[in-house]
Design a protein around this motif. Sequence first.
Motif, PDB file in Angstrom:
ATOM      1  N   ASP A 280      68.045  -8.909  71.060  1.00  0.00           N
ATOM      2  CA  ASP A 280      69.093  -8.008  71.520  1.00  0.00           C
ATOM      3  C   ASP A 280      68.596  -6.569  71.358  1.00  0.00           C
ATOM      4  OD1 ASP A 280      71.423  -6.654  72.104  1.00  0.00           O
ATOM      5  OD2 ASP A 280      72.687  -7.874  70.805  1.00  0.00           O
TER       6      ASP A 280
ATOM      7  N   ASN B 269      69.040 -13.388  71.819  1.00  0.00           N
ATOM      8  CA  ASN B 269      69.832 -13.922  72.926  1.00  0.00           C
ATOM      9  C   ASN B 269      69.053 -15.079  73.525  1.00  0.00           C
ATOM     10  OD1 ASN B 269      71.837 -11.906  72.675  1.00  0.00           O
ATOM     11  ND2 ASN B 269      70.528 -10.488  73.784  1.00  0.00           N
ATOM     12  N   CYS B 270      69.590 -16.279  73.423  1.00  0.00           N
ATOM     13  CA  CYS B 270      68.861 -17.472  73.839  1.00  0.00           C
ATOM     14  C   CYS B 270      68.963 -17.688  75.344  1.00  0.00           C
ATOM     15  CB  CYS B 270      69.413 -18.702  73.125  1.00  0.00           C
ATOM     16  SG  CYS B 270      69.292 -18.612  71.344  1.00  0.00           S
ATOM     17  N   ASP B 271      67.835 -18.007  75.975  1.00  0.00           N
ATOM     18  CA  ASP B 271      67.867 -18.463  77.359  1.00  0.00           C
ATOM     19  C   ASP B 271      68.022 -19.983  77.337  1.00  0.00           C
ATOM     20  OD1 ASP B 271      65.381 -19.288  76.534  1.00  0.00           O
ATOM     21  OD2 ASP B 271      64.256 -18.293  78.113  1.00  0.00           O
TER      22      ASP B 271
ATOM     23  N   PRO C 286      74.295 -19.639  72.098  1.00  0.00           N
ATOM     24  CA  PRO C 286      73.912 -18.548  73.002  1.00  0.00           C
ATOM     25  C   PRO C 286      73.214 -17.398  72.276  1.00  0.00           C
ATOM     26  CG  PRO C 286      76.274 -18.536  72.644  1.00  0.00           C
ATOM     27  CD  PRO C 286      75.729 -19.753  71.938  1.00  0.00           C
ATOM     28  N   GLN C 287      73.563 -17.183  71.006  1.00  0.00           N
ATOM     29  CA  GLN C 287      72.920 -16.149  70.185  1.00  0.00           C
ATOM     30  C   GLN C 287      72.630 -16.719  68.808  1.00  0.00           C
ATOM     31  OE1 GLN C 287      75.477 -12.690  70.056  1.00  0.00           O
ATOM     32  NE2 GLN C 287      74.160 -11.648  71.527  1.00  0.00           N
TER      33      GLN C 287
END
Length: 100
Positions: free
Chosen positions: A59, A67-69, A80-81
Motif C-alpha cells: 500500500d 494489497n493482495c492480487d 484482500p489485504q
Amino acid sequence: MLPQRMKKAFTDNPRKVANLIDLVNLPSTLRTFVGQSQISRLGCFMHVWSYIKTNNLQDPNNKNVVNCDEKLKSILLGKPQVELVELPALIKLHFPKEPK
C-alpha cells in the motif's frame, strides 16, 4: 561472521532453524505460486516477498500493508489485504507441522 544474536539462535534452537531451511514438498496451491515442487519455508517467504516488491503490492500510504492480487490471495487465505507481520504466519500454514 554471524552476529552474536544469530549464533545464539543457531546453538540454542538447531531444530527451529532447520525447520526454516529444510526442503518440504509443497501443496498444490503453493506449488503453482512458487513454480517448484520443493522449497524451504524461508525460501518460500523470500519468493512471496520478491513477488510483492516486483508487482508493487505494498500500500503506498501504509508500507506495512500488502494489497493482495488474485494470485497472492490464493495462498493467503483469500484475504484482500494482509499486514506484513501476518505474512510469515500465513505462509507457515502451508507447511506441515513437525513432530516434537
